[in-house]
Design an enzyme around this catalytic site. Structure first.
Site, mmCIF file in Angstrom:
data_model
loop_
_atom_site.group_PDB
_atom_site.id
_atom_site.type_symbol
_atom_site.label_atom_id
_atom_site.label_comp_id
_atom_site.label_asym_id
_atom_site.label_seq_id
_atom_site.Cartn_x
_atom_site.Cartn_y
_atom_site.Cartn_z
ATOM 1 C CB CYS A 82 -12.396 70.897 14.544
ATOM 2 S SG CYS A 82 -11.527 71.901 16.160
ATOM 3 C CB CYS A 85 -9.720 68.375 17.754
ATOM 4 S SG CYS A 85 -11.467 68.248 17.470
ATOM 5 C CB CYS A 130 -15.415 71.664 18.352
ATOM 6 S SG CYS A 130 -14.463 69.892 17.846
ATOM 7 C CB CYS A 154 -22.406 83.099 11.357
ATOM 8 S SG CYS A 154 -21.634 84.545 10.887
HETATM 9 FE FE FE Z 1 -12.210 70.359 17.777
#
Ligand code: FE
Length: 167
Positions: A82, A85, A130, A154
C-alpha cells in the site's frame, strides 16, 4: 360469562403487547457497520504524506488514467504494498496482463484487503481497499484468468509501491 369476558380482555391485552414489542424490535434494527482501521490520519496528514495522484486514488477513491502506471508492465519478482501505509497487498506471481491498462492480479494477500460495494458509475461493483488504512485500491471483477481464480483485481498503480525481492 363474566370470566369468559375477562379472559378475552386479558388475552387481547397480551396480543396487543406482543404486537407493540415486535414492532419496536424491527424499527430498532439499524444495520450500520463501520469499519475501523489500524492506521488513521487526518486529511491534512494524508495530503502531506502522499503525492497528488496517490491522494486522489487512495483518499478520494479516484481512478488513474489507463496505461499511465509505471507498474503496469513491471514483471520483477516482489510484493506490491500500500502506498499509504506499506501493508503488503499483492504478490508479483499473481500479477497478469489484463489488457485493461491497470495493474491486475488474480488474488490479493488474504486479510490485508477489504471489500465494499459501490454504485459510483451506475452499476454494482466490488470496491477494494487496504484493510490497514482504508486507502482505496480499485475494484475486483469476475472476468479474470479462468485457469486460476477467475478474479481480476483491477488496481490503480498509484495506490501501490513495488518492493522487489532481494536475494
Ligand atoms: Fe494502507
Amino acid at each position: 360469562m363474566i370470566i369468559n369476558k375477562l379472559t378475552l380482555i386479558i388475552a387481547l391485552a397480551f396480543i396487543g403487547c406482543n404486537g407493540v414489542s415486535q414492532e419496536k424490535k424491527d424499527s430498532n434494527k439499524v444495520d450500520e457497520k463501520k469499519e475501523t482501521f489500524a492506521v488513521t490520519k487526518t486529511d491534512a496528514e494524508w495530503r502531506s504524506s502522499l503525492d497528488d495522484m496517490q491522494y486522489y486514488v487512495l483518499r478520494q477513491a479516484g481512478t488513474e488514467n489507463a496505461f499511465t502506471s509505471e507498474l503496469l508492465e513491471n514483471k520483477e519478482k516482489g510484493v506490491y504494498v500500500c502506498a499509504g501505509c506499506g501493508t503488503e497487498l499483492f504478490k508479483s506471481k499473481h500479477k497478469f496482463i489484463s489488457g485493461t491498462g491497470w495493474p491486475s492480479f488474480d488474488r490479493e494477500i488474504k486479510g490485508n484487503v477489504s471489500y465494499d460495494v459501490d454504485y459510483k458509475i451506475g452499476y454494482k461493483r466490488t470496491e477494494e481497499h487496504c484493510a490497514t488504512c482504508g486507502g482505496h485500491l480499485g475494484h475486483v471483477f469476475d472476468d479474470g484468468p479462468k485457469k486460476t481464480t477467475g478474479k481480476r483485481h483491477c488496481i490503480n498503480g498509484a495506490a501501490l509501491k513495488f518492493v522487489p525481492t532481494t536475494k
